[in-house]
Each structure stands twice: as C-alpha cells, then as structure tokens.
Scaffold this motif. Structure first.
Motif, short mmCIF file in Angstrom:
data_model
loop_
_atom_site.label_atom_id
_atom_site.label_comp_id
_atom_site.label_asym_id
_atom_site.label_seq_id
_atom_site.Cartn_x
_atom_site.Cartn_y
_atom_site.Cartn_z
N ASP A 277 10.70 12.42 -9.54
CA ASP A 277 10.07 12.47 -8.22
C ASP A 277 9.65 11.06 -7.84
N ASP A 278 8.82 10.91 -6.81
CA ASP A 278 8.45 9.58 -6.34
C ASP A 278 7.56 8.81 -7.31
N MET A 279 7.01 9.49 -8.29
CA MET A 279 6.19 8.77 -9.28
C MET A 279 7.05 7.76 -10.05
N GLN A 280 8.34 8.03 -10.15
CA GLN A 280 9.23 7.08 -10.84
C GLN A 280 9.23 5.73 -10.12
N LYS A 281 9.16 5.75 -8.77
CA LYS A 281 9.07 4.50 -8.00
C LYS A 281 7.78 3.76 -8.33
N LEU A 282 6.70 4.53 -8.46
CA LEU A 282 5.41 3.90 -8.74
C LEU A 282 5.36 3.33 -10.16
N TYR A 283 5.97 4.02 -11.11
CA TYR A 283 6.06 3.46 -12.47
C TYR A 283 6.75 2.10 -12.44
N GLU A 284 7.84 2.00 -11.67
CA GLU A 284 8.56 0.73 -11.57
C GLU A 284 7.68 -0.35 -10.95
N GLU A 285 6.95 0.02 -9.91
CA GLU A 285 6.05 -0.94 -9.24
C GLU A 285 4.96 -1.41 -10.19
N VAL B 249 0.84 -1.20 0.00
CA VAL B 249 0.00 0.00 0.00
C VAL B 249 0.87 1.25 0.00
N TRP B 250 0.42 2.26 -0.73
CA TRP B 250 1.09 3.56 -0.81
C TRP B 250 0.09 4.64 -0.43
N ALA B 251 0.55 5.60 0.34
CA ALA B 251 -0.27 6.78 0.67
C ALA B 251 0.31 7.97 -0.10
N PHE B 252 -0.48 8.56 -0.97
CA PHE B 252 0.02 9.64 -1.81
C PHE B 252 0.55 10.81 -0.98
N ASN B 253 -0.02 11.04 0.18
CA ASN B 253 0.41 12.17 0.99
C ASN B 253 1.82 11.98 1.55
N ASP B 254 2.31 10.74 1.53
CA ASP B 254 3.68 10.46 1.98
C ASP B 254 4.69 10.54 0.84
#
Length: 195
Positions: A68-76, A40-45
């Motif tokens: 930014d942190d969206m790069q981590k989410l793209y990988e996931e 689980v990911w919380a966008f506010n974090d």
C-alpha cells in the motif's frame, strides 16, 4: 556544498485545511526558511492499511509485506533527517489516521528491515498535538507515553508540542502560533544535526 536537511511533515487529521494541517505546515515553513528541504503528506490522502500483526517484517528480508502507500513512506524515511508528526486529539489520543501510520512504523524496528535505519543517526522528531480543551496538561500522560514509544523506536524526539484551546477559533487566527510554530521549525534545522 553543504547537504540540505530533509524535513518531512505528516498530517494526521482528516481535514486537509484544518488546525493540524496549518500547524504542521507552519513548522515546515520555519524549517524551509532555515534552509531545509521540506515535504508534507496527509494520511487521509494515502491508502495505508492497519498492521496485520503477521510478523512478516520480522521473518523475512523484504520488510513490511503489505502493499500500500506505506511502502512509499518507508522509502522516504530512508533519506529523511527529521519528521514533524501532527495529529488532532480525538478521544484523548491521536487520530485513527495517525495511529495506523505509527503502528506500521513498528516494522522499521527490526534489523533486517531497511538496514539504513540502524546504520545512521536517529531521525529527529517533533510530535504535535492540537486539542480543543484549554488545559494543555489534560492528556499529559498520553503525550509522555508517545514520546517514550518513539524513543524506543530510536527516534530522537526533540519536542512534544501541545496546541490547546482549539475550540476558541482556528489556529491560523492566533497570532502567537504564527511565531511559535515557525520558531519550532527554525530551531529543528538550526541544530544542523545531519547524518
């Protein structure tokens, strides 16, 4: 050995322990009980900047150019089987935190961006909205629009869940939600539609 289904949850609320967080986690709990691997990911974090409309994702081979942190989410997202995207309803639509994430997903809709997205079965998705108003159909036009938009991005939207009446008390105190939200997670995994 059978591959475990990977289910990722996203909390689009600024409140870490609010209704949206509880609902998303309860769905993931059901998925986990059915044998899925969950996260689980919380966008506010996360530090996710708004899309700049630069079209960098369409003009090169490197994908989204914003670091930014969206790069981590793209990988996931490259290796996930299903998403649970939850958001409270603010001003008749999803939260700002969730909307920034959704806007940045547009980069995945270009064939030069992470070809893996185009070479596999569609990612299954559950959209979850919680609202204070007791009328679950009040924002139905918006919910239908969001479902269609994700289908256009080639997600396999399995359900749009609306949890209404949140002004009457927190989600965790509603016994009906304990069973129904968990059941959504169970059914998401029991189909066993894997890449």
């Amino acid at each position: 050995m059978e591959k475990k289904m990977k289910v990722m949850g996203f909390i689009g609320s600024p409140r870490k322990k609010g209704n949206t967080a509880w609902i998303v986690n309860k769905i993931l709990e059901g998925a986990k009980e059915e044998g899925a691997e969950t996260k689980v990911w919380a966008f506010n974090d996360l530090d996710i900047k708004p899309c700049q409309g630069c079209l960098g994702c369409h003009n090169g081979d490197g994908g989204c150019v914003i670091c930014d942190d969206m790069q981590k989410l793209y990988e996931e997202l490259k290796d996930v089987d299903a998403l649970v995207l939850g958001s409270p309803v603010y001003m008749g639509q999803m939260s700002a935190q969730a909307k920034i994430f959704v806007d940045r997903l547009s980069a995945t809709n270009h064939p030069r961006f992470y070809p893996q997205f185009k070479e596999r079965a569609a990612i299954k998705m559950i959209l979850v909205f919680d609202q204070g108003n007791p009328d679950s159909s009040l924002f139905q036009t918006y919910y239908d629009y969001m479902k269609k938009m994700f289908q256009m991005l080639e997600f396999d939207v399995k359900d749009v869940v609306v949890v209404n009446g949140m002004r009457n008390g927190p989600a965790h105190e509603r016994k009906d939600l304990h069973t129904s939200m968990k059941g959504i997670g169970l059914s998401l995994v029991s189909e066993k539609i894997l890449r």
